[in-house]
Design a protein around this motif. Structure first.
Motif, PDB file in Angstrom:
ATOM      1  N   GLY A  50      -7.039   7.693 -30.684  1.00  0.00           N
ATOM      2  CA  GLY A  50      -7.047   6.235 -30.846  1.00  0.00           C
ATOM      3  C   GLY A  50      -7.157   5.495 -29.536  1.00  0.00           C
ATOM      4  N   CYS A  51      -6.882   4.212 -29.613  1.00  0.00           N
ATOM      5  CA  CYS A  51      -6.869   3.322 -28.444  1.00  0.00           C
ATOM      6  C   CYS A  51      -6.310   2.026 -29.028  1.00  0.00           C
ATOM      7  CB  CYS A  51      -8.294   3.116 -27.934  1.00  0.00           C
ATOM      8  SG  CYS A  51      -8.518   1.613 -26.957  1.00  0.00           S
ATOM      9  N   THR A  52      -5.305   1.436 -28.398  1.00  0.00           N
ATOM     10  CA  THR A  52      -4.673   0.263 -29.034  1.00  0.00           C
ATOM     11  C   THR A  52      -5.649  -0.897 -29.173  1.00  0.00           C
ATOM     12  OG1 THR A  52      -3.773  -0.517 -26.928  1.00  0.00           O
ATOM     13  CG2 THR A  52      -2.331   0.858 -28.284  1.00  0.00           C
ATOM     14  N   LEU A  53      -6.684  -0.935 -28.324  1.00  0.00           N
ATOM     15  CA  LEU A  53      -7.683  -2.009 -28.479  1.00  0.00           C
ATOM     16  C   LEU A  53      -8.600  -1.709 -29.659  1.00  0.00           C
ATOM     17  CD1 LEU A  53      -8.614  -2.840 -24.787  1.00  0.00           C
ATOM     18  CD2 LEU A  53      -7.530  -4.349 -26.451  1.00  0.00           C
ATOM     19  N   ALA A  54      -9.166  -0.500 -29.677  1.00  0.00           N
ATOM     20  CA  ALA A  54     -10.092  -0.154 -30.767  1.00  0.00           C
ATOM     21  C   ALA A  54      -9.391  -0.223 -32.120  1.00  0.00           C
ATOM     22  CB  ALA A  54     -10.678   1.233 -30.526  1.00  0.00           C
ATOM     23  N   CYS A  82      -4.361  -3.790 -24.536  1.00  0.00           N
ATOM     24  CA  CYS A  82      -4.238  -2.378 -24.158  1.00  0.00           C
ATOM     25  C   CYS A  82      -2.779  -2.158 -23.769  1.00  0.00           C
ATOM     26  CB  CYS A  82      -5.153  -2.054 -22.976  1.00  0.00           C
ATOM     27  SG  CYS A  82      -4.639  -0.530 -22.158  1.00  0.00           S
ATOM     28  N   TYR A  83      -2.118  -1.210 -24.419  1.00  0.00           N
ATOM     29  CA  TYR A  83      -0.674  -1.033 -24.163  1.00  0.00           C
ATOM     30  C   TYR A  83      -0.400  -0.511 -22.757  1.00  0.00           C
ATOM     31  CZ  TYR A  83      -0.213   4.101 -24.414  1.00  0.00           C
ATOM     32  OH  TYR A  83      -0.264   5.437 -24.135  1.00  0.00           O
ATOM     33  N   VAL A  84      -1.411   0.064 -22.111  1.00  0.00           N
ATOM     34  CA  VAL A  84      -1.236   0.568 -20.741  1.00  0.00           C
ATOM     35  C   VAL A  84      -1.301  -0.596 -19.736  1.00  0.00           C
ATOM     36  CG1 VAL A  84      -2.313   1.995 -18.931  1.00  0.00           C
ATOM     37  CG2 VAL A  84      -2.198   2.829 -21.289  1.00  0.00           C
TER      38      VAL A  84
HETATM   39 FE1  SF4 Z   1      -7.395   2.191 -24.906  1.00  0.00          FE
HETATM   40 FE2  SF4 Z   1      -5.768   1.263 -23.045  1.00  0.00          FE
HETATM   41 FE3  SF4 Z   1      -6.003   3.870 -23.377  1.00  0.00          FE
HETATM   42 FE4  SF4 Z   1      -8.050   2.433 -22.294  1.00  0.00          FE
HETATM   43  S1  SF4 Z   1      -6.024   2.785 -21.426  1.00  0.00           S
HETATM   44  S2  SF4 Z   1      -8.199   4.007 -23.873  1.00  0.00           S
HETATM   45  S3  SF4 Z   1      -7.845   0.529 -23.473  1.00  0.00           S
HETATM   46  S4  SF4 Z   1      -5.174   2.402 -24.874  1.00  0.00           S
END
Ligand code: SF4
Ligand code: 13P
Length: 358
Positions: free
Chosen positions: A113-117, A204-206
């Protein structure tokens, strides 16, 4: 590749004050996997694309292309391999599949996953388009194929400002990154570009973890430090940074800089890459890990090359793929044709204005 050669690359990587470091023994223990992957790659005519955020043993041990999301999307279009293993997150693998429907695209990450996607879906965009007619829908590349299929043009962190400036519509709806969207609003104001830019609620959680107070602390603790941040950070962080750019643009900045100390407000993989490639430069402060990117492993790559499970492969509905491709191709067209033309026209207008005022 031998264990000594790989260790020579990884020996300077030190994250979290040395908690993540490579010893010759640790690297040697990885070599059976590294060698098996490199042999299978040849046998299966496969390439491995790796984002800079994944673990250094992947970047330096087995990957064929490493870069930011724009460069990786471009690299995916140039390979003649039959199979692409995308060590990153699922939306990047989907982008490769959208551009290479005839190739097999495999995703080795356990948590892709990815919190943005994950923040927005295709039906969300369809609803917004009804609510905001007359807007150009711009999506960040960190979105699913379904979302790209509904949007007009896609952008990455390396081209977002220039594309939004060049779009011939002053009504923009940008999805899904709210913080990047606020950075676009600030940058358009700085460039004197009038646009009504509406935003969605993703983050983005990062990158949302960083704040300007950390930068103040870094500057006190490390006088002269250059602070670099990603446009997924807040506008407060962007303003307090010395440079804001995509992951590859940040690497280029450090490569060209005469300074010696840098703080990287982004995922730890980037600090690792800098420690490998510029051991003479000092990377200070801490970084943050993306659990999705870090769920890629040598074991996962070997598994998908040997015996992929159905969920490891990217399969897209052809109608969705074609509409998503139009959105990505629109980005390539902006970067390769429209932005240079717009910049040249701006320079000519400036020259004419100067000539008139002389
Ligand atoms: Fe998604 Fe943030 Fe990870 Fe990049 S760093 S892949 S935007 S969760
Ligand atoms: P880049 O395009 O700058 O590599 O960014 C991708 C990403 O996911 C950052 O969090």
């Amino acid at each position: 590749m031998t264990g000594a050669e790989l260790y020579d690359k990884l020996k300077d990587v030190r994250i979290s004050g040395g908690a993540c470091a490579y010893t010759p023994e640790k690297v040697e223990s990885m070599m059976p996997l590294v060698n098996a992957i490199n042999a299978l790659k040849k046998e299966r005519n496969a390439v491995i694309l790796a984002h800079s955020y994944v673990s250094p043993e992947i970047v330096y041990g087995v990957s064929d292309f490493t870069g930011d999301s724009y460069a990786l999307a471009k690299d995916a279009t140039t390979t003649t391999a039959d199979t692409i293993v995308f060590a990153a997150v699922r939306f990047m693998g989907e982008t490769a599949k959208i551009l290479n429907p005839e190739k097999r695209v495999l995703i080795p990450g356990r948590e892709s996953g990815c919190t943005l996607a994950d923040a927005i879906t295709g039906p969300d965009v369809i609803r917004l388009k009804k609510e905001f007619p007359g807007h150009t829908f711009v999506c960040y590349i960190n979105t699913t194929a379904d979302v790209k299929a509904e949007c007009d043009v896609c952008v990455t962190s390396s081209n977002v400002y220039d594309i939004v400036e060049t779009i011939p519509n002053d009504k923009i709806y940008f999805v899904p990154d709210k913080l990047m969207g606020q950075n676009i609003q600030e940058e358009m104001a700085r460039r004197g570009v009038q646009k009504d830019i509406r935003l969605y609620e993703g983050t983005c959680y990062v990158h949302e973890e960083y704040d300007p107070e950390m930068i103040r602390f870094l500057r006190l603790k490390f006088p002269g430090v250059k602070v670099l941040s990603h446009p997924e950070c807040s506008p407060g962080v962007a303003k307090a940074s010395d440079y804001v750019g995509s992951t590859s643009q940040m690497i280029d900045y450090v490569a060209k800089s005469k300074d010696s100390q840098f703080a990287m407000l982004t995922e730890c993989g980037l600090s690792s890459r800098l420690q490998v490639e510029f051991p003479e430069k000092k990377i200070v402060g801490s970084c943050t890990m993306c659990k999705y990117m870090k769920s890629n492993s040598l074991e996962g790559i070997l598994r998908v090359l040997m015996k992929p499970r159905p969920e490891d492969e990217v399969i897209l509905d052809e109608g969705t793929r074609l509409r998503a491709q139009r959105c990505i191709d629109a980005m390539f067209d902006y970067v390769e044709n429209k932005i240079p033309a717009a910049k040249a026209a701006k320079a000519r207008a400036l020259e004419t204005a100067e000539a008139v005022s002389r």
